[in-house]
Design an enzyme around this catalytic site. Structure first.
Site, PDB file in Angstrom:
ATOM      1  N   ARG A 103     152.532  69.818   1.875  1.00  0.00           N
ATOM      2  CA  ARG A 103     152.212  70.503   0.390  1.00  0.00           C
ATOM      3  C   ARG A 103     153.531  70.155  -0.347  1.00  0.00           C
ATOM      4  NH1 ARG A 103     149.897  76.432  -0.104  1.00  0.00           N
ATOM      5  NH2 ARG A 103     148.113  75.181  -0.093  1.00  0.00           N
ATOM      6  N   HIS A 130     143.749  69.419  -4.661  1.00  0.00           N
ATOM      7  CA  HIS A 130     143.562  70.345  -3.206  1.00  0.00           C
ATOM      8  C   HIS A 130     142.656  69.672  -2.501  1.00  0.00           C
ATOM      9  CE1 HIS A 130     144.820  73.162  -0.426  1.00  0.00           C
ATOM     10  NE2 HIS A 130     144.812  74.257  -1.164  1.00  0.00           N
ATOM     11  N   GLN A 133     141.031  71.923   0.468  1.00  0.00           N
ATOM     12  CA  GLN A 133     140.347  72.972  -0.043  1.00  0.00           C
ATOM     13  C   GLN A 133     138.896  72.738  -0.590  1.00  0.00           C
ATOM     14  OE1 GLN A 133     141.607  76.507  -0.496  1.00  0.00           O
ATOM     15  NE2 GLN A 133     139.600  76.821  -0.805  1.00  0.00           N
ATOM     16  N   ASP A 225     140.168  80.598  -9.909  1.00  0.00           N
ATOM     17  CA  ASP A 225     141.501  80.483  -9.004  1.00  0.00           C
ATOM     18  C   ASP A 225     142.418  81.159 -10.067  1.00  0.00           C
ATOM     19  OD1 ASP A 225     143.724  79.592  -7.610  1.00  0.00           O
ATOM     20  OD2 ASP A 225     143.432  77.696  -8.342  1.00  0.00           O
ATOM     21  N   CYS A 265     139.650  80.173  -3.961  1.00  0.00           N
ATOM     22  CA  CYS A 265     140.421  79.301  -2.853  1.00  0.00           C
ATOM     23  C   CYS A 265     141.411  80.325  -2.408  1.00  0.00           C
ATOM     24  CB  CYS A 265     141.316  78.234  -3.557  1.00  0.00           C
ATOM     25  SG  CYS A 265     142.242  78.688  -4.818  1.00  0.00           S
ATOM     26  N   ARG A 293     138.129  76.525   5.790  1.00  0.00           N
ATOM     27  CA  ARG A 293     139.406  75.695   5.915  1.00  0.00           C
ATOM     28  C   ARG A 293     139.483  75.203   7.262  1.00  0.00           C
ATOM     29  NH1 ARG A 293     143.431  75.878   1.888  1.00  0.00           N
ATOM     30  NH2 ARG A 293     144.235  74.197   3.063  1.00  0.00           N
TER      31      ARG A 293
HETATM   32  N1   CP Z   1     144.072  78.312  -0.569  1.00  0.00           N
HETATM   33  C1   CP Z   1     145.100  77.979  -0.047  1.00  0.00           C
HETATM   34  O1   CP Z   1     145.711  76.739  -0.070  1.00  0.00           O
HETATM   35  O2   CP Z   1     145.818  78.965   0.346  1.00  0.00           O
HETATM   36  P1   CP Z   1     147.571  78.822   0.688  1.00  0.00           P
HETATM   37  O3   CP Z   1     148.252  78.716  -0.232  1.00  0.00           O
HETATM   38  O4   CP Z   1     147.647  80.252   1.509  1.00  0.00           O
HETATM   39  O5   CP Z   1     147.499  77.883   1.769  1.00  0.00           O
HETATM   40  N1  NVA Z   2     146.220  76.591  -7.975  1.00  0.00           N
HETATM   41  C1  NVA Z   2     147.006  77.132  -7.016  1.00  0.00           C
HETATM   42  C2  NVA Z   2     145.902  77.239  -5.668  1.00  0.00           C
HETATM   43  C3  NVA Z   2     146.756  77.826  -4.387  1.00  0.00           C
HETATM   44  C4  NVA Z   2     145.965  77.458  -3.216  1.00  0.00           C
HETATM   45  C5  NVA Z   2     148.247  76.653  -6.812  1.00  0.00           C
HETATM   46  O1  NVA Z   2     148.562  75.603  -7.088  1.00  0.00           O
HETATM   47  O2  NVA Z   2     149.296  77.711  -6.654  1.00  0.00           O
END
Ligand code: CP
Ligand code: NVA
Length: 306
Positions: A103, A130, A133, A225, A265, A293
């Site tokens: 990530r 993502h 997701q 989101d 998400c 997930r």
């Molecule tokens: N939706 C998602 O990726 O959640 P987290 O940021 O908690 O991993």
């Molecule tokens: N768009 C959000 C998604 C988190 C899972 C971010 O990037 O923070």
């Protein structure tokens, strides 16, 4: 199947559909009490530059379900590209574990990691997209409606990483995708151009609107989101002024198809992009979606590592 899972746009529609079908199979197998230990002895390293609940726990549990193990590496530990170059991290870690999930902030960092790793690399969210997701989202829609083909999916809010992957999975698998977002918060033009190509192949329709009310007409899925993604915290105050008309609340949901489901998400900012009433109401699929997930990622891991 490619070595890495970095973007929905890298995969042919049929491979994405096969992944969804495998996810359903693995989910059914798990529900009936068993998981085949197809990844026994295999370890996934999980590199995080940002916080996480779902991605961290669902990948860890996915590996355990499949007989393998996972290793959590916090933002403080690796210092990807800071303490050490990404190319060096990639080559070192390739000798210890069988796959990496990362990530990251900049999407190029996960691409660079994949380039230098001899093992599969999975994108666990970047500033651009993502994809894991989106696979869980597609699985949730498939479970609800039996297919993605012809389903009307409307995303309301910021044209962010989650929106891009959702648009691509819809366009690849034949769902109609509509977005309503404020001016200045569009998805990248190249991502839209890619989606147009995928949609032409699958027969799905795309629409890019400003008005959330127009966008949810006939929607069978309403998706939202956060207004401020991780890494954009300095813009939070400005965004809080722009986005309120894009809140998914009961009045907006009432304008969609009667059978519409609401997705997010997560993490949700209740009272901002979504109200409690909707998040906890009869249309909400927020928690089954989060749980998917696990199942979608088991399929990805099984394909890449099995
Ligand atoms: N939706 C998602 O990726 O959640 P987290 O940021 O908690 O991993
Ligand atoms: N768009 C959000 C998604 C988190 C899972 C971010 O990037 O923070």
């Amino acid at each position: 199947m490619k070595k890495d899972f970095l973007a929905i746009s890298d995969y042919p529609s049929q491979e994405l559909q096969d992944l969804l079908d495998l996810a359903e199979e693995l989910k059914a197998e798990w529900k009936s009490g068993g998981n085949k230990p197809i990844l026994q002895g295999k370890v996934l390293a999980m590199i995080f530059q940002k916080p996480s609940l779902r991605t961290r726990v669902s990948f860890d549990m996915a590996m355990r379900h499949l007989g393998g193990d996972a290793l959590y590496l916090s933002p403080a530990e690796i210092g990807l590209g800071k303490r050490e170059s990404i190319a060096d991290v990639a080559r070192v870690i390739s000798g210890y574990v069988q796959a990496v999930m990362a990530r990251v902030f900049a999407h190029e960092h996960v691409v660079e990691l994949a380039k230098w790793s001899s093992i599969p690399v999975i994108n666990g969210l970047s500033d651009y997209n993502h994809p894991c997701q989106a696979m869980a989202d597609a699985l949730t829609i498939q479970e609800e409606f039996g297919t993605l083909k012809g389903i009307n999916v409307t995303y309301v809010g910021d044209g962010n990483n989650v929106a891009v992957s959702l648009m691509h999975v819809c366009a690849k698998l034949g769902a109609n995708f509509t977005i309503a977002n404020p001016e200045g918060y569009d998805m990248p033009a190249e991502s839209i151009a890619e989606a147009r190509k995928f949609a032409a192949e699958s027969g799905s329709a795309l629409a890019f609107l400003r008005d959330p009310h127009e966008a949810v007409k006939g929607a069978q899925v309403i998706y939202t989101d956060t207004w401020t993604s991780m890494g954009q915290e300095a813009e939070a105050a400005r965004r809080a002024k722009v986005f309120p008309p894009y809140q998914v609340n009961a009045a907006l949901v009432a304008e969609a198809a009667p059978e519409a489901i609401v997705m997010h998400c997560l993490p949700a900012h209740r009272g901002q992009e979504i109200t409690d009433e909707v998040a906890d109401g009869p249309h909400s699929r927020l928690f089954p979606q989060a749980h998917n997930r696990l199942h979608a990622q088991k399929a990805i891991l099984a394909q890449l590592l099995g």
